[in-house]
Design a protein around this motif. Structure first.
Motif, PDB file in Angstrom:
ATOM      1  N   ARG A  15      -3.055  -8.952  -5.679  1.00  0.00           N
ATOM      2  CA  ARG A  15      -3.956  -9.469  -4.659  1.00  0.00           C
ATOM      3  C   ARG A  15      -5.400  -9.508  -5.144  1.00  0.00           C
ATOM      4  N   TYR A  16      -5.838  -8.474  -5.848  1.00  0.00           N
ATOM      5  CA  TYR A  16      -7.257  -8.336  -6.191  1.00  0.00           C
ATOM      6  C   TYR A  16      -7.590  -8.756  -7.620  1.00  0.00           C
ATOM      7  N   ARG A  21      -3.733  -0.385  -3.344  1.00  0.00           N
ATOM      8  CA  ARG A  21      -3.613  -1.694  -2.711  1.00  0.00           C
ATOM      9  C   ARG A  21      -2.572  -2.576  -3.403  1.00  0.00           C
ATOM     10  N   GLU A  22      -2.535  -2.519  -4.726  1.00  0.00           N
ATOM     11  CA  GLU A  22      -1.574  -3.336  -5.466  1.00  0.00           C
ATOM     12  C   GLU A  22      -0.199  -2.688  -5.486  1.00  0.00           C
ATOM     13  N   THR A  37       0.806  -1.219   0.000  1.00  0.00           N
ATOM     14  CA  THR A  37       0.000   0.000   0.000  1.00  0.00           C
ATOM     15  C   THR A  37       0.834   1.261   0.000  1.00  0.00           C
ATOM     16  N   ASN A  42       2.658 -10.109  -8.346  1.00  0.00           N
ATOM     17  CA  ASN A  42       1.669 -10.891  -7.597  1.00  0.00           C
ATOM     18  C   ASN A  42       0.553  -9.952  -7.158  1.00  0.00           C
TER      19      ASN A  42
END
Length: 248
Positions: A19-20, A226-227, A2, A17
């Motif tokens: 997450r969402y 977030r990514e 983040t 990688n």
């Protein structure tokens, strides 16, 4: 992740990688299936101020969300990852059409009155899927291509210009290809109504994109934070098929 965003080009996506990403893919495929089997088969209408009726496809109520998600995929995860999602959607459409054919073909139990209605709603599934594949081939890939190229041209600025601009191109091609291929010549689809639906679908879908621009900004901003990435497709192979050694 983040913190500060890491700027990635196409080659660096191979080891990323996200997450969402699986959830965004699932949402895209689900909306694609719903729009093609529930919404696309039913024309509806609104009454204009002069008392005339203007026809539109019921799928317009939620189908544009797939293009918004396509914008999110390309903007956040890059063209190559968006391409993977489009192919996943194609595979899901083919499976859906096959199962629709199987279920419609099964003999109904004695006394069940719904076979005729079932055939009317789901019996055109193969034609819809073929039309969808061709339309998505042009529409989704054009949408992703314009989105990715405009991001490079604008150096990542003016997000609204590429979300709306890519939708104008992608939705225009999708509507122009899909409805004639899927419904031309069918009972209940006179030619005048068919072209009304094509035009209204394009206008309404583009209008949805414009109306939901603030939501698109929020979703893209959330996912980028977030990514922790900012993707630019500077070295991406834009072929719909990819190639050996392609990063995605």
């Amino acid at each position: 992740m983040t913190g500060e965003r890491q700027k990635l080009d196409g080659a660096a996506l191979a080891n990323a990688n996200f997450r969402y990403f699986p959830y965004v893919m699932a949402a895209f495929v689900a909306i694609l299936l719903l729009s093609n089997i529930i919404g696309a088969s039913k024309p509806s209408f609104i009454v204009l101020p002069n008392g005339s009726e203007w026809a539109f496809g019921a799928g317009v109520l939620f189908f544009p969300l797939s293009y918004i998600i396509g914008d999110v995929l390309t903007e956040v995860y890059g063209y190559a990852n968006a391409r993977r999602v489009i192919w996943a959607g194609f595979a899901a459409l083919i499976f859906m059409a096959f199962m629709a054919w199987v279920v419609v073909s099964l003999p109904p139990a004695e006394g069940w009155p719904g076979q005729e209605a079932y055939e009317f709603v789901f019996g055109n599934a193969w034609r819809i899927v073929i039309a969808s594949i061709v339309a998505f081939w042009a529409g989704e890939f054009a949408n992703a291509f314009v989105m990715a190229k405009m991001k490079i041209w604008t150096r990542g600025k003016h997000l609204w210009s590429r979300t709306i601009g890519s939708t104008v191109v992608g939705q225009g091609l999708d509507s122009l290809i899909f409805y004639p291929l899927a419904f031309y010549g069918l009972a209940g689809w006179p030619i005048e109504q068919l072209w009304e639906v094509v035009l209204s679908q394009w206008l309404i879908k583009t209008g949805w994109e414009i109306l939901l621009t603030p939501v698109t900004y929020q979703v893209i901003g959330f996912l980028k934070r977030r990514e922790g990435v900012e993707v630019f497709d500077t070295d991406t192979n834009f072929s719909p098929f990819g190639s050996r050694g392609e990063t995605a």
